[in-house]
Enzyme design. Structure first.
Site, short mmCIF file in Angstrom:
data_model
loop_
_atom_site.label_atom_id
_atom_site.label_comp_id
_atom_site.label_asym_id
_atom_site.label_seq_id
_atom_site.Cartn_x
_atom_site.Cartn_y
_atom_site.Cartn_z
N ARG A 71 0.84 -1.20 0.00
CA ARG A 71 0.00 0.00 0.00
C ARG A 71 0.87 1.26 0.00
O ARG A 71 1.44 1.65 1.01
CB ARG A 71 -0.91 0.01 1.23
CG ARG A 71 -1.78 1.26 1.37
CD ARG A 71 -2.93 1.28 0.41
NE ARG A 71 -3.89 0.22 0.71
CZ ARG A 71 -4.98 -0.05 -0.02
NH1 ARG A 71 -5.22 0.67 -1.10
NH2 ARG A 71 -5.79 -1.04 0.32
N ARG B 115 1.86 -6.57 -9.88
CA ARG B 115 2.20 -5.90 -8.62
C ARG B 115 2.27 -6.89 -7.46
O ARG B 115 2.61 -6.51 -6.34
CB ARG B 115 1.19 -4.78 -8.30
CG ARG B 115 -0.22 -5.27 -7.98
CD ARG B 115 -1.12 -4.12 -7.59
NE ARG B 115 -2.39 -4.58 -7.06
CZ ARG B 115 -3.16 -3.88 -6.25
NH1 ARG B 115 -2.79 -2.68 -5.86
NH2 ARG B 115 -4.30 -4.37 -5.82
N HIS C 193 -0.42 3.54 -10.31
CA HIS C 193 -1.37 3.82 -9.22
C HIS C 193 -0.67 4.68 -8.16
O HIS C 193 -0.38 4.22 -7.06
CB HIS C 193 -1.81 2.48 -8.64
CG HIS C 193 -3.04 2.52 -7.79
ND1 HIS C 193 -3.28 3.50 -6.85
CD2 HIS C 193 -4.10 1.68 -7.72
CE1 HIS C 193 -4.43 3.25 -6.24
NE2 HIS C 193 -4.95 2.15 -6.75
N ASP D 206 -13.68 8.69 -5.96
CA ASP D 206 -13.21 7.59 -6.80
C ASP D 206 -13.74 7.83 -8.21
O ASP D 206 -14.87 7.48 -8.52
CB ASP D 206 -13.67 6.25 -6.25
CG ASP D 206 -12.95 5.06 -6.87
OD1 ASP D 206 -12.18 5.28 -7.83
OD2 ASP D 206 -13.15 3.92 -6.41
N GLU E 90 -3.75 9.01 -10.79
CA GLU E 90 -3.21 7.90 -11.56
C GLU E 90 -3.34 8.18 -13.06
O GLU E 90 -4.32 8.77 -13.50
CB GLU E 90 -3.94 6.61 -11.19
CG GLU E 90 -3.97 6.38 -9.68
CD GLU E 90 -5.02 5.38 -9.25
OE1 GLU E 90 -5.27 4.42 -10.01
OE2 GLU E 90 -5.61 5.57 -8.17
#
Length: 297
Positions: free
Chosen positions: A74, A100, A169, A213, A269
């Site tokens: 994270r 990832r 990201h 978001d 992003e």
């Protein structure tokens, strides 16, 4: 991976060194006259970038980040590939793809006094998940200088075309989320993932005072993150990227974030996301690049 062998093959005195980091993952430490950085070979993920004249890191890394095989770290800049977001085929594969959550290999390190370059590779032989059948090679190129640049190159080494979505990201470290502004998205259409994916228009600059978001369409190649609390702006310049995301979970409980962490980061992003599918033909390549530069004031 053998840390000693990595240092013998790719270490550069006083510039590039390898060590065993959190979770036993191999980390790369980079130091030159312009900046310092930290890259995890697990995920091919840069975790820290700090220009020499900066007090604070440009990137946010959660103190509760989980360093376990199969789980994402994270913070920093995770690489999302070959899909962004939930598994598009509903096969319960991991969010944001599988690169990832796997180890990358080092292919080259070079340096001058002011710029260090790191090249990583990932192929179908690295992945543990079995449902992605298409042969490929990924190359991830980092340039660590006063500006951070990251380039992802997808090569289709098979005989059939395949489609991907992809993104960097990026978690930005900010002083106070309530004062942050994202400039350059004015007038862009976006899909509001918190409102059943409804398509809306961005009026004015982006400010964050609640959970956000959003997936933005047809973004400009130059965005700016204004962080007045830290007295700095971050220029985000991209190539071959048509979509972007702005995300902050606000006070939503997330296991690998502290309760107040939402005040200290925002994700802006860049990539090819959602409906922005990229088709890579047999023996073909696709690449996209994003660079980040801190400006004072």
């Amino acid at each position: 991976m053998d840390i000693d062998q990595l240092n013998i093959s790719y270490g550069i005195q006083d510039r590039v060194s390898f060590e065993t980091g959190n979770g036993g993952f191999p980390f790369i430490h980079i130091q030159n006259q312009s900046a310092s950085a930290l890259i995890s070979l697990y995920g091919g993920q840069i975790l820290s970038f700090k220009p020499a004249d900066e007090k604070d890191d440009m990137l946010f890394l959660s103190k509760k980040a989980i360093y376990n095989d199969g789980e994402a770290i994270r913070g920093g800049i995770p690489v999302c590939w070959p899909w962004f977001g939930p598994d598009p085929k509903g096969l319960q594969r991991p969010n944001h793809g599988f690169v990832r959550n796997n180890l990358w290999t080092v292919t080259a390190t070079t340096t001058t006094d002011t710029e260090t370059k790191i090249s990583l590779r990932f192929t179908e032989n690295h992945k543990k998940e079995k449902t992605w059948k298409q042969p490929f090679t990924l190359t991830l190129e980092f340039s660590i200088a006063s500006t951070l640049s990251i380039k992802l190159i997808t090569e289709n080494t098979g005989e059939q075309p395949f489609s991907i979505t992809q993104a960097f990201h990026t978690y930005f470290n900010v002083g106070d989320i309530n004062r942050v502004q994202v400039l350059g998205l004015e007038g862009c259409a976006y899909f509001d993932k918190l409102d059943q994916g409804k398509k809306k228009m961005q009026t004015g600059i982006v400010m964050i005072g609640e959970e956000v978001d959003r997936i933005y369409e047809d973004i400009r190649n130059h965005l700016t993150l204004n962080d007045p609390t830290n007295n700095r702006r971050i220029e985000i310049v991209s190539e071959n990227c048509r979509t972007g995301v702005v995300w902050n979970p606000w006070q939503k409980a997330i296991i690998d974030l502290d309760a107040q962490d939402y005040q200290r980061f925002v994700c802006v992003e860049t990539g090819n996301i959602a409906f922005d599918l990229v088709q890579v033909p047999p023996s073909g390549k696709n690449s996209f690049l994003t660079s980040y530069k801190i400006l004072r004031g």
